[in-house]
Structures are given as structure tokens and as C-alpha cells.
Design a protein around this motif. Sequence first.
Motif, PDB file in Angstrom:
ATOM      1  N   TYR A  94      22.272  43.454 -14.056  1.00  0.00           N
ATOM      2  CA  TYR A  94      23.146  44.183 -13.666  1.00  0.00           C
ATOM      3  C   TYR A  94      23.539  43.070 -12.248  1.00  0.00           C
ATOM      4  O   TYR A  94      24.532  43.981 -11.763  1.00  0.00           O
ATOM      5  CB  TYR A  94      21.777  46.230 -13.176  1.00  0.00           C
ATOM      6  CG  TYR A  94      23.277  46.649 -12.307  1.00  0.00           C
ATOM      7  CD1 TYR A  94      23.601  47.687 -13.227  1.00  0.00           C
ATOM      8  CD2 TYR A  94      22.701  46.928 -11.392  1.00  0.00           C
ATOM      9  CE1 TYR A  94      24.723  48.156 -12.594  1.00  0.00           C
ATOM     10  CE2 TYR A  94      23.827  47.909 -10.099  1.00  0.00           C
ATOM     11  CZ  TYR A  94      24.410  48.514 -11.505  1.00  0.00           C
ATOM     12  OH  TYR A  94      24.964  49.737 -10.484  1.00  0.00           O
ATOM     13  N   PHE A 358      27.469  58.159 -12.410  1.00  0.00           N
ATOM     14  CA  PHE A 358      27.996  56.837 -13.785  1.00  0.00           C
ATOM     15  C   PHE A 358      29.384  56.985 -14.137  1.00  0.00           C
ATOM     16  O   PHE A 358      29.474  55.837 -14.228  1.00  0.00           O
ATOM     17  CB  PHE A 358      27.483  57.580 -15.213  1.00  0.00           C
ATOM     18  CG  PHE A 358      25.873  58.462 -15.092  1.00  0.00           C
ATOM     19  CD1 PHE A 358      25.229  57.262 -15.865  1.00  0.00           C
ATOM     20  CD2 PHE A 358      25.661  59.540 -14.781  1.00  0.00           C
ATOM     21  CE1 PHE A 358      23.820  57.792 -15.811  1.00  0.00           C
ATOM     22  CE2 PHE A 358      24.215  59.907 -14.451  1.00  0.00           C
ATOM     23  CZ  PHE A 358      23.337  58.730 -14.964  1.00  0.00           C
ATOM     24  N   ILE A 361      30.105  53.797 -11.668  1.00  0.00           N
ATOM     25  CA  ILE A 361      29.752  52.580 -12.421  1.00  0.00           C
ATOM     26  C   ILE A 361      30.495  52.079 -13.206  1.00  0.00           C
ATOM     27  O   ILE A 361      31.032  51.190 -13.261  1.00  0.00           O
ATOM     28  CB  ILE A 361      28.102  52.699 -12.446  1.00  0.00           C
ATOM     29  CG1 ILE A 361      27.329  52.640 -11.186  1.00  0.00           C
ATOM     30  CG2 ILE A 361      27.588  51.019 -13.613  1.00  0.00           C
ATOM     31  CD1 ILE A 361      26.072  52.812 -11.811  1.00  0.00           C
ATOM     32  N   ALA A 362      31.242  53.086 -14.484  1.00  0.00           N
ATOM     33  CA  ALA A 362      32.381  52.401 -15.059  1.00  0.00           C
ATOM     34  C   ALA A 362      33.394  52.239 -14.192  1.00  0.00           C
ATOM     35  O   ALA A 362      33.873  50.878 -14.732  1.00  0.00           O
ATOM     36  CB  ALA A 362      32.447  53.764 -15.602  1.00  0.00           C
ATOM     37  N   LEU A 367      32.477  49.996 -18.754  1.00  0.00           N
ATOM     38  CA  LEU A 367      32.033  49.985 -19.942  1.00  0.00           C
ATOM     39  C   LEU A 367      30.482  49.017 -19.897  1.00  0.00           C
ATOM     40  O   LEU A 367      29.136  49.733 -20.219  1.00  0.00           O
ATOM     41  CB  LEU A 367      32.111  49.928 -21.278  1.00  0.00           C
ATOM     42  CG  LEU A 367      34.021  51.318 -20.964  1.00  0.00           C
ATOM     43  CD1 LEU A 367      33.914  51.296 -22.715  1.00  0.00           C
ATOM     44  CD2 LEU A 367      33.067  52.963 -20.159  1.00  0.00           C
ATOM     45  N   LEU A 370      28.143  50.088 -17.532  1.00  0.00           N
ATOM     46  CA  LEU A 370      27.119  51.166 -17.239  1.00  0.00           C
ATOM     47  C   LEU A 370      26.563  51.104 -18.085  1.00  0.00           C
ATOM     48  O   LEU A 370      25.371  51.938 -18.393  1.00  0.00           O
ATOM     49  CB  LEU A 370      28.895  53.072 -17.637  1.00  0.00           C
ATOM     50  CG  LEU A 370      28.190  53.249 -18.081  1.00  0.00           C
ATOM     51  CD1 LEU A 370      27.300  54.103 -17.055  1.00  0.00           C
ATOM     52  CD2 LEU A 370      28.858  54.197 -18.624  1.00  0.00           C
TER      53      LEU A 370
END
Length: 459
Positions: A94, A358, A361-362, A367, A370
Motif C-alpha cells: 500500500y 474510501f 484513498i481513491a 483505483l 483503493l
Amino acid sequence: MTLNCFALSQWREVSVLHRLLSFARTWRQGSVLLQWGEAIALGIVAILFALAPYVPTSLIGVLLIACSAFWLLLTLTDNAGEGLTPIHLVVITYWGVMVLATALSPVRGAAIAGLIKLTLNVLLFLLMARVLRRPRLRTTLITVYLLTSLIVSVFGLRQWFFGADALATWVDPTSNLAGTTRVYSFLGNPNLLAGYLIPAVMLSGAAIFAWPRWTPKLLAVLALLVNMACLVLTFSRGGWLGFVAAGFTLLVLLVQFWSLRFNTFWQRWAIPVLLGGSAAFLFFSIAALDPLRDRFMSIFAGRSDSSNNFRINVWMAVIDMIKARPILGIGPGNDAFNQVYPLFQRPRYTALSAYSIFLEIAVEAGLIGLACFIWLLTVTFGQGWRRLQQLRETQSTQAYWLMAAIATMIGMLVHGLVDTIWFRPQVSTLWWLMLAIVASYYQSHQQSFERHQAALDQA
């Protein structure tokens, strides 16, 4: 996907990097200071959590740098023992995606600042996951946080009884709650305080069963009641949703953990009774108290509530941002967001974040980021559940901290659906603490097999 069968011990045995650092391990053996390395690390982390609600974010950053430096010192001089887990691998992945998003960001300078903040949090996780492997140190750090949260909640209750000035427009001025006090304690924002207290409620609930002797248990009951009361009086709708989700998860895990002691009737009906009882309690609590009912019903008011309308407009702009850079986003951090968001915002709807973790993060990592975050959740919950079932067989009291960490993560994620206080250091450090608690319980297949064989031999 869950990395349950990944042989991490084999990787360590053939690591070239580990061999190159053999000189550092030789130096550590003669160091008096580093013989107490994990205790010193616990002290630094404990200071961080003890001061976080009261000090500015700049000082929290200094403490995070100290934690990072000490982790590096311990790791470079460490033996090839246990420590690396599947959760570590996905966290590093990540972080790597965020590095790539920073390198390709249209506002690279601002994204670098966000990457530095994320890196400090990741290094904090690595240090905590290492230290918390020892049950005694794990319990000590949790105790420090619970005592700190108790002070924060007591001050919040004082604001409720004696009044407190609203530092911003936190309630729709046209609603029935326009004059209601929303407590914020030392954190300056009721939504931030609610996010800070969700872990406190879950861990204090677990402490009732994990702490030995009656005096600590009574302290845990007091902390549970005070923290719950203060959380409710924040009137944070997202915090309430997170609290309900986390509390229900913890209750389900407790019932499942204790079900070995149940007779046949309760093994079948315990969960249905819990579901019905929880729903009835929430219904009557909301129906009996007018402020709670009005605030709760505003969740379903749509655009007629000013807070809802604001978030909807921000989310629409954020979705346009994601469509513009769907693969790797604009880079991490609120600085990068603040530079790009004005190009997409609706008139009069300025925002400092996406108001959803969410979506945030996107926006930051696209994507791909995410998907990596969802993978991290999958691995973490999978590892946590697997270890919890092993502890359930022996009814170990250490399982209560694991249950509280899993429940807290679910609560913070639900709260994060409609807010981004998750990225504030007072709360983000708690998220990484929960992740580290789950990681600290990891056992390889070899360890599990050896312990199982030892139990059979004793039997």
C-alpha cells in the motif's frame, strides 16, 4: 488473497539483506541500552498516545519521527526472529502504491508532504507491531491510552454540564438542535472526538474481561460508561454509526468466543437474542430522548439538512476528481487535495478533504490504491479471525484485546464512510495501533503446529 499459507520464515532464511547486516547485530549484543530496546520503544510510543489529545500536530510529528528512528535502529540490529507478517507485506505494498502515486502526481511537491506523513504512520505501525508481540507490553500500552481517554472524556462531560463555545457551525442552524452543546474536549472538534473515543469504548469494554482483579475491572467499567456518554454527547452522526457498528461487532465476537461454554439452547439462540436485544435497545434509546431522535433522523433528511447537502456536493466533486485520474490519483495528503479540489468544486462548497476515507484513498492513489487498501482489510480481518479461533480453544484472556481491535477497525471504517477525521494524527495513530494489535497476534504455521503438538503431548 489472505496470505494464510505464505511462508515468511523461508524468506528470512535466504535474505541477502539480513546477512549484510550481521555486523549491526554483533554491535547490539554489546550494547547495554539496546538490551532494553523494546521497553524503550514502548516508552516512546506511550508518550505519543498520552500527549496526542493535548499537543499540537507538530509535536505529534516529532514523536512520530522519534518512533521511526528507533524502529530503524532496532530493525537494523535485529536477529531473524519473528515479526514479519502478511499484514506487513500488504502495508508495504500500500505504501509503495502511494510512492508511485506521488511520483506521478500533478502536484508532486504537495504530494511529497502527504507521503512523509503516511511514511511516519507506517513506521509507527512497524514499531508497535514489534513491541506489542509481548502480552505485557501490549496491555501496558492499551492501559496508557485508556487512562488518557478517560481524562479526555471527563473534560468532555464537563463541557456538557457547564457549556462550551462552538468553534464552528456543527449543527444545521434551522434544526431543533441548533442550540445543543456538542462536546469536543481537548480535540477542538466533536467529530474528531467521536473518532478518538470509538477505540476507547471498545478497549475499555474488553478491559473488563482482560484486566485481572476487581479494582482494575471497576476502573474499566467506569471508563466504558464515561467514554460512551462522552461519545454520545458529541452528537456526531458518523461517530454514532461507527460506535453502533463497533459495539455490535464486539458483542458478536464475545458471544462467539464464549459459545464453547454454552449449552445446546444458547449455542443456537445466543446470536438471534443478541440481534433482537441490540435492535430493541437502540430503538427505545432513540425514541425516548428527543435530542438523539432529532439528530438521528437528520441522517435520512437528505439535502434538506445543511450538513448532508454539503457532503453530497463535495462527494460529487470528488467523484469527478477520481474520473479525471482514475488509475493512481493525485498523490497522498490534504495539501495535494487542496490544490486540485478547487478545479472541480461546486460553487460555495469548499472542502479540506473528501469526507469519506474510501473516496479520499481513491482520489489520492486511484483505483489501484483503493484495491490495495481493500486487500489490506481482507488480510487483516482474515488473520485476526484465524488467530481469534486459536485463542478461543484455550479461552485466553489476551483474545479480548484482539476482539476489541477488530471491532474498532470496523467502527472506524463505518465512521469513515462519511468523514475523514481518520487522517488526523490523533485518530490515524489509533488506526495504526489497531492494525498493529492484530499483527502482533500473528503466528506462522510452524509455530501453530509446534504449540498444537506441545498441547497434545501435555494431554
